[in-house]
Motif scaffolding. Structure first.
Motif, PDB file in Angstrom:
ATOM      1  N   ARG A  11      19.028 -10.567 -27.856  1.00  0.00           N
ATOM      2  CA  ARG A  11      19.480  -9.259 -27.359  1.00  0.00           C
ATOM      3  C   ARG A  11      20.813  -9.385 -26.631  1.00  0.00           C
ATOM      4  O   ARG A  11      21.725  -8.582 -26.820  1.00  0.00           O
ATOM      5  CB  ARG A  11      18.434  -8.663 -26.424  1.00  0.00           C
ATOM      6  CG  ARG A  11      17.157  -8.278 -27.105  1.00  0.00           C
ATOM      7  CD  ARG A  11      16.120  -7.845 -26.096  1.00  0.00           C
ATOM      8  NE  ARG A  11      14.790  -7.882 -26.689  1.00  0.00           N
ATOM      9  CZ  ARG A  11      13.688  -7.779 -26.011  1.00  0.00           C
ATOM     10  NH1 ARG A  11      13.715  -7.621 -24.695  1.00  0.00           N
ATOM     11  NH2 ARG A  11      12.516  -7.817 -26.621  1.00  0.00           N
ATOM     12  N   TRP A  41      18.954  -2.434 -30.299  1.00  0.00           N
ATOM     13  CA  TRP A  41      19.327  -3.026 -29.016  1.00  0.00           C
ATOM     14  C   TRP A  41      20.646  -2.488 -28.494  1.00  0.00           C
ATOM     15  O   TRP A  41      20.829  -2.352 -27.284  1.00  0.00           O
ATOM     16  CB  TRP A  41      19.299  -4.550 -29.095  1.00  0.00           C
ATOM     17  CG  TRP A  41      17.882  -4.988 -29.209  1.00  0.00           C
ATOM     18  CD1 TRP A  41      17.279  -5.563 -30.280  1.00  0.00           C
ATOM     19  CD2 TRP A  41      16.858  -4.794 -28.235  1.00  0.00           C
ATOM     20  NE1 TRP A  41      15.941  -5.744 -30.038  1.00  0.00           N
ATOM     21  CE2 TRP A  41      15.655  -5.278 -28.781  1.00  0.00           C
ATOM     22  CE3 TRP A  41      16.825  -4.251 -26.967  1.00  0.00           C
ATOM     23  CZ2 TRP A  41      14.442  -5.249 -28.101  1.00  0.00           C
ATOM     24  CZ3 TRP A  41      15.622  -4.230 -26.282  1.00  0.00           C
ATOM     25  CH2 TRP A  41      14.460  -4.713 -26.848  1.00  0.00           C
ATOM     26  N   ARG A  44      19.560   0.904 -26.993  1.00  0.00           N
ATOM     27  CA  ARG A  44      18.839   0.737 -25.726  1.00  0.00           C
ATOM     28  C   ARG A  44      19.785   0.319 -24.605  1.00  0.00           C
ATOM     29  O   ARG A  44      19.651   0.781 -23.471  1.00  0.00           O
ATOM     30  CB  ARG A  44      17.712  -0.283 -25.890  1.00  0.00           C
ATOM     31  CG  ARG A  44      16.568   0.264 -26.713  1.00  0.00           C
ATOM     32  CD  ARG A  44      15.440  -0.712 -26.815  1.00  0.00           C
ATOM     33  NE  ARG A  44      14.363  -0.152 -27.628  1.00  0.00           N
ATOM     34  CZ  ARG A  44      13.215  -0.760 -27.835  1.00  0.00           C
ATOM     35  NH1 ARG A  44      12.978  -1.948 -27.303  1.00  0.00           N
ATOM     36  NH2 ARG A  44      12.289  -0.202 -28.571  1.00  0.00           N
ATOM     37  N   TYR A  45      20.727  -0.522 -24.912  1.00  0.00           N
ATOM     38  CA  TYR A  45      21.715  -0.933 -23.913  1.00  0.00           C
ATOM     39  C   TYR A  45      22.552   0.278 -23.485  1.00  0.00           C
ATOM     40  O   TYR A  45      22.801   0.478 -22.299  1.00  0.00           O
ATOM     41  CB  TYR A  45      22.600  -2.040 -24.482  1.00  0.00           C
ATOM     42  CG  TYR A  45      23.668  -2.494 -23.529  1.00  0.00           C
ATOM     43  CD1 TYR A  45      23.362  -3.316 -22.452  1.00  0.00           C
ATOM     44  CD2 TYR A  45      24.991  -2.088 -23.687  1.00  0.00           C
ATOM     45  CE1 TYR A  45      24.334  -3.727 -21.566  1.00  0.00           C
ATOM     46  CE2 TYR A  45      25.969  -2.500 -22.809  1.00  0.00           C
ATOM     47  CZ  TYR A  45      25.638  -3.319 -21.749  1.00  0.00           C
ATOM     48  OH  TYR A  45      26.616  -3.718 -20.872  1.00  0.00           O
TER      49      TYR A  45
END
Length: 146
Positions: A11, A41, A44-45
């Motif tokens: 990630r 990812w 989400r970041y």
């Protein structure tokens, strides 16, 4: 390195490579993961960064600002995974001895004033002033922080 540590490392590499300007396809090829994993990812970041940059925002606003095709509950879930929780701002501090002493000195200085004078006196730690929304202020922040 166990599986969890490998996932965390992957990630972190996804985010680092994206910040270097690599495309989703290039990141996926370099790390031998699917493009959907890379997109997940990165999204989400972005959600986490958006809330950290504007903690007084709500999940619907974050979803709209990032043009995410997910429901607000999904954004909320991702924030919780990142240990960012919804909170209501802390209650004001209690009066200290210094506050009490200052108020007493003020009252003694103006002891002879009439009720009209005293009706206009407001101690700044006694009242919260707002020009618009008069409800509780909500925000998102990491656990155990103020």
């Amino acid at each position: 390195m166990n599986t969890t540590q490998q996932h965390l490392t992957t990630r972190g590499q996804i985010i680092a490579l994206r910040q270097e300007g690599l495309t989703v396809r290039a990141i996926a090829d370099r790390l031998a993961v699917s493009t959907s994993t890379v997109k997940r990812w990165i999204r989400r970041y972005a959600e986490t960064v958006a809330i950290r940059n504007n903690p007084f925002s709500n999940t619907v606003a974050v979803r709209e600002a990032l043009h995410l095709d997910v429901c607000a509950q999904t954004v909320r879930s991702r924030l919780h995974e990142a240990s960012i929780q919804h909170r209501v701002l802390a209650i004001k501090e209690r009066l200290t001895e210094q506050h009490r002493t200052g108020r007493l000195q003020f009252a003694q200085q103006y002891v002879g004033e009439d009720l009209e004078f005293w009706s206009r006196v407001v101690f700044t730690d006694e009242k919260t002033f707002a020009s618009t929304n008069h409800s509780k202020i909500h925000l998102w922040r990491p656990n155990r922080t103020r």
